[in-house]
Design an enzyme around this catalytic site. Structure first.
Site, mmCIF file in Angstrom:
data_model
loop_
_atom_site.group_PDB
_atom_site.id
_atom_site.type_symbol
_atom_site.label_atom_id
_atom_site.label_comp_id
_atom_site.label_asym_id
_atom_site.label_seq_id
_atom_site.Cartn_x
_atom_site.Cartn_y
_atom_site.Cartn_z
ATOM 1 N N TYR A 96 -34.825 34.372 13.431
ATOM 2 C CA TYR A 96 -35.559 33.156 13.789
ATOM 3 C C TYR A 96 -36.119 32.502 12.529
ATOM 4 C CZ TYR A 96 -35.275 34.822 18.590
ATOM 5 O OH TYR A 96 -34.814 35.255 19.802
ATOM 6 N N ASN A 119 -31.335 27.100 25.270
ATOM 7 C CA ASN A 119 -29.917 26.777 25.102
ATOM 8 C C ASN A 119 -29.158 26.994 26.408
ATOM 9 O OD1 ASN A 119 -27.257 26.530 24.161
ATOM 10 N ND2 ASN A 119 -27.242 28.609 23.368
ATOM 11 N N CYS A 127 -26.623 31.446 20.448
ATOM 12 C CA CYS A 127 -27.999 31.959 20.359
ATOM 13 C C CYS A 127 -28.020 33.486 20.351
ATOM 14 C CB CYS A 127 -28.858 31.393 21.479
ATOM 15 S SG CYS A 127 -28.240 31.671 23.131
ATOM 16 N N HIS A 128 -26.937 34.112 20.812
ATOM 17 C CA HIS A 128 -26.882 35.579 20.796
ATOM 18 C C HIS A 128 -26.821 36.133 19.369
ATOM 19 C CE1 HIS A 128 -22.657 34.230 20.828
ATOM 20 N NE2 HIS A 128 -22.410 35.324 20.126
ATOM 21 N N GLU A 154 -17.877 40.331 18.704
ATOM 22 C CA GLU A 154 -17.610 39.464 17.556
ATOM 23 C C GLU A 154 -17.406 40.285 16.288
ATOM 24 O OE1 GLU A 154 -20.411 36.256 17.130
ATOM 25 O OE2 GLU A 154 -19.866 35.415 19.097
#
Length: 162
Positions: A96, A119, A127-128, A154
């Site tokens: 953040y 979001n 946002c993950h 990912e």
């Protein structure tokens, strides 16, 4: 009034509900259902079909960038945060604080977190990929277990591409 269309995608981590118009996508969110309710129909707009296809490619490890048109619906600050989220590379994470610095507002860490939570374009606006400064996973509207799965997915796809 703009017609809204809904289509569901059954991902490995639950049902994803996609909402859009004839021309753009408004929302891609995990929902608390075990089965899909909204399937492709003859009248389903092309943009929803393309979104569904790209989300499917993402979950199959074949897509890292999304190209269908979408609409960010939020305050100017929220939109700034969401646009900055897209710049976090696939397979990587940020905090953040780093996101607040990226938007030239270092003291807005809490506001960045709040915007992140608003979001409505999960996965596409990643946002993950935001974690706590300590490296711990922090809030995710779809549930922390999904966030962990998405990050692992990912990471594995990213490592497999190099």
């Amino acid at each position: 009034m703009i017609n809204r269309y809904i289509i569901d995608y059954l991902s490995p981590i639950g049902v994803v509900e996609i909402i859009g118009s004839m021309n753009e996508i408004y929302s891609i969110m995990f929902v608390d259902r075990e089965e899909i309710q909204n399937t492709i129909q003859e009248e389903t707009p092309k943009v929803l079909k393309e979104c569904l296809n790209q989300i499917d490619e993402y979950f199959k490890g074949k897509r890292q960038v999304f190209t269908f048109p979408y609409k960010l619906d939020g305050t100017n600050f929220q939109q700034t945060v969401w646009k900055a989220l897209v710049s976090i590379p696939f397979g990587e994470t940020g905090t953040y604080k780093e996101l607040a610095i990226r938007i030239d507002n270092e003291k807005a860490i809490r506001a960045v977190g709040h915007a992140n939570g608003r979001n409505k374009l999960s996965i596409v606006i990643p946002c993950h990929r935001i974690i706590g400064s300590s490296g711990q996973l922090t809030g995710y509207a779809g549930g922390l277990w999904r966030k962990e799965w998405l990050l692992q997915h990912e990471h594995e796809v990213f490592l497999g591409k190099n």
